[in-house]
Motif scaffolding. Structure first.
Motif, mmCIF file in Angstrom:
data_model
loop_
_atom_site.group_PDB
_atom_site.id
_atom_site.type_symbol
_atom_site.label_atom_id
_atom_site.label_comp_id
_atom_site.label_asym_id
_atom_site.label_seq_id
_atom_site.Cartn_x
_atom_site.Cartn_y
_atom_site.Cartn_z
ATOM 1 N N ALA A 158 0.836 -1.216 0.000
ATOM 2 C CA ALA A 158 0.000 0.000 0.000
ATOM 3 C C ALA A 158 0.862 1.253 0.000
ATOM 4 O O ALA A 158 0.553 2.226 -0.700
ATOM 5 N N VAL A 159 1.941 1.247 0.762
ATOM 6 C CA VAL A 159 2.847 2.403 0.791
ATOM 7 C C VAL A 159 3.455 2.607 -0.595
ATOM 8 O O VAL A 159 3.516 3.731 -1.099
ATOM 9 N N ALA A 160 3.866 1.529 -1.242
ATOM 10 C CA ALA A 160 4.422 1.624 -2.594
ATOM 11 C C ALA A 160 3.382 2.149 -3.579
ATOM 12 O O ALA A 160 3.676 3.007 -4.413
ATOM 13 N N ALA A 161 2.163 1.651 -3.469
ATOM 14 C CA ALA A 161 1.103 2.075 -4.380
ATOM 15 C C ALA A 161 0.779 3.559 -4.220
ATOM 16 O O ALA A 161 0.320 4.194 -5.173
ATOM 17 N N GLU A 162 1.033 4.098 -3.056
ATOM 18 C CA GLU A 162 0.758 5.516 -2.810
ATOM 19 C C GLU A 162 1.892 6.422 -3.286
ATOM 20 O O GLU A 162 1.824 7.631 -3.127
ATOM 21 N N GLY A 163 2.937 5.848 -3.859
ATOM 22 C CA GLY A 163 3.978 6.653 -4.481
ATOM 23 C C GLY A 163 5.118 7.077 -3.572
ATOM 24 O O GLY A 163 5.886 7.972 -3.929
ATOM 25 N N PHE A 164 5.250 6.461 -2.422
ATOM 26 C CA PHE A 164 6.375 6.790 -1.549
ATOM 27 C C PHE A 164 7.666 6.238 -2.115
ATOM 28 O O PHE A 164 7.673 5.241 -2.835
ATOM 29 N N SER A 165 8.773 6.860 -1.762
ATOM 30 C CA SER A 165 10.099 6.445 -2.195
ATOM 31 C C SER A 165 10.870 5.874 -1.018
ATOM 32 O O SER A 165 10.481 6.040 0.136
ATOM 33 N N GLY A 166 11.999 5.243 -1.312
ATOM 34 C CA GLY A 166 12.892 4.760 -0.265
ATOM 35 C C GLY A 166 12.231 3.805 0.698
ATOM 36 O O GLY A 166 12.540 3.810 1.889
ATOM 37 N N ILE A 167 11.355 2.962 0.206
ATOM 38 C CA ILE A 167 10.609 2.048 1.072
ATOM 39 C C ILE A 167 11.553 0.978 1.610
ATOM 40 O O ILE A 167 12.259 0.319 0.857
ATOM 41 N N LYS A 168 11.559 0.845 2.934
ATOM 42 C CA LYS A 168 12.363 -0.179 3.596
ATOM 43 C C LYS A 168 11.462 -0.972 4.526
ATOM 44 O O LYS A 168 10.802 -0.410 5.388
ATOM 45 N N VAL A 169 11.451 -2.279 4.329
ATOM 46 C CA VAL A 169 10.679 -3.173 5.182
ATOM 47 C C VAL A 169 11.655 -3.845 6.139
ATOM 48 O O VAL A 169 12.636 -4.461 5.711
ATOM 49 N N ASN A 170 11.394 -3.722 7.436
ATOM 50 C CA ASN A 170 12.217 -4.346 8.456
ATOM 51 C C ASN A 170 11.364 -5.430 9.114
ATOM 52 O O ASN A 170 10.498 -5.129 9.939
ATOM 53 N N LYS A 171 11.612 -6.681 8.722
ATOM 54 C CA LYS A 171 10.803 -7.787 9.241
ATOM 55 C C LYS A 171 11.043 -8.005 10.728
ATOM 56 O O LYS A 171 10.128 -8.385 11.444
ATOM 57 N N GLU A 172 12.244 -7.757 11.185
ATOM 58 C CA GLU A 172 12.555 -7.936 12.607
ATOM 59 C C GLU A 172 11.744 -6.972 13.474
ATOM 60 O O GLU A 172 11.250 -7.334 14.529
ATOM 61 N N LEU A 173 11.605 -5.729 13.017
ATOM 62 C CA LEU A 173 10.831 -4.735 13.753
ATOM 63 C C LEU A 173 9.379 -4.684 13.295
ATOM 64 O O LEU A 173 8.573 -3.948 13.859
ATOM 65 N N SER A 174 9.071 -5.419 12.254
ATOM 66 C CA SER A 174 7.733 -5.435 11.658
ATOM 67 C C SER A 174 7.298 -4.019 11.277
ATOM 68 O O SER A 174 6.211 -3.572 11.613
ATOM 69 N N SER A 175 8.194 -3.334 10.553
ATOM 70 C CA SER A 175 7.921 -1.937 10.198
ATOM 71 C C SER A 175 8.205 -1.662 8.726
ATOM 72 O O SER A 175 8.982 -2.367 8.075
ATOM 73 N N VAL A 176 7.534 -0.618 8.235
ATOM 74 C CA VAL A 176 7.768 -0.102 6.884
ATOM 75 C C VAL A 176 8.120 1.369 7.048
ATOM 76 O O VAL A 176 7.367 2.128 7.668
ATOM 77 N N ASP A 177 9.271 1.773 6.515
ATOM 78 C CA ASP A 177 9.686 3.173 6.521
ATOM 79 C C ASP A 177 9.766 3.651 5.083
ATOM 80 O O ASP A 177 10.218 2.912 4.198
ATOM 81 N N ALA A 178 9.324 4.892 4.854
ATOM 82 C CA ALA A 178 9.354 5.455 3.510
ATOM 83 C C ALA A 178 9.387 6.973 3.614
ATOM 84 O O ALA A 178 9.216 7.541 4.696
ATOM 85 N N PHE A 179 9.618 7.622 2.470
ATOM 86 C CA PHE A 179 9.604 9.080 2.447
ATOM 87 C C PHE A 179 9.020 9.569 1.145
ATOM 88 O O PHE A 179 8.865 8.821 0.188
ATOM 89 N N GLN A 180 8.689 10.846 1.135
ATOM 90 C CA GLN A 180 8.277 11.510 -0.095
ATOM 91 C C GLN A 180 8.818 12.928 -0.078
ATOM 92 O O GLN A 180 9.092 13.492 0.975
ATOM 93 N N GLU A 181 9.020 13.464 -1.253
ATOM 94 C CA GLU A 181 9.469 14.836 -1.413
ATOM 95 C C GLU A 181 8.625 15.399 -2.535
ATOM 96 O O GLU A 181 8.732 14.979 -3.675
ATOM 97 N N THR A 182 7.736 16.330 -2.204
ATOM 98 C CA THR A 182 6.750 16.774 -3.192
ATOM 99 C C THR A 182 6.967 18.180 -3.723
ATOM 100 O O THR A 182 6.237 18.622 -4.587
ATOM 101 N N THR A 183 7.962 18.887 -3.211
ATOM 102 C CA THR A 183 8.104 20.290 -3.601
ATOM 103 C C THR A 183 9.301 20.572 -4.489
ATOM 104 O O THR A 183 9.413 21.656 -5.030
ATOM 105 N N GLY A 184 10.230 19.621 -4.568
ATOM 106 C CA GLY A 184 11.460 19.878 -5.298
ATOM 107 C C GLY A 184 12.506 20.554 -4.427
ATOM 108 O O GLY A 184 13.607 20.849 -4.875
#
Length: 133
Positions: free
Chosen positions: A58-84
């Motif tokens: 879902a995070v990928a489908a929403e257009g976020f970048s730098g998606i990192k899935v950490n299975k050990e922490l059960s987390s998804v981290d991502a970022f976006q930059e929308t202004t340039g």
């Protein structure tokens, strides 16, 4: 000024949206400090590994970048930059096993001086959380 979450997340239906929406909180002072948007929802009879995969998609489908899935922490981290400007907004989604269910927490942070509406962020975060099942 940034219309950050306008692109952040629109879309698909919500699973138990009222719960996610009811748990939504904002902290910080607009234009003065960073803003943090947080919400959560519990899903009974779920497994965090399966939920984590759905959340990452879902995070990928929403257009976020730098998606990192950490299975050990059960987390998804991502970022976006929308202004340039190079000033990013960050997203963390965590799926914690809680008994026979899973609690999903989401935090979206924007930097001081950036603006968006809480309604857009709430809808976006709840769309991501709703993808858990």
């Amino acid at each position: 000024m940034v219309m950050t979450a306008a692109l952040l997340l629109s879309g698909a239906g919500l699973a138990e949206a009222a719960s996610c929406e009811a748990n939504f909180k904002v902290s910080g002072v607009p234009m003065v400090t960073a803003l943090s948007y947080k919400t959560w929802q519990e899903f009974p009879k779920a497994k965090s590994a399966a939920v984590l995969k759905n959340l990452a998609q879902a995070v990928a489908a929403e257009g976020f970048s730098g998606i990192k899935v950490n299975k050990e922490l059960s987390s998804v981290d991502a970022f976006q930059e929308t202004t340039g400007s190079g000033r990013i907004q960050t997203l963390r989604v965590v799926a914690r096993q809680k008994g026979s269910g899973v609690r999903v927490d989401a935090v979206f942070d924007i930097q001081a001086g950036q603006l968006t509406t809480k309604e857009v962020v709430r809808t976006g975060l709840c769309n991501i959380i709703g993808s858990a099942m």
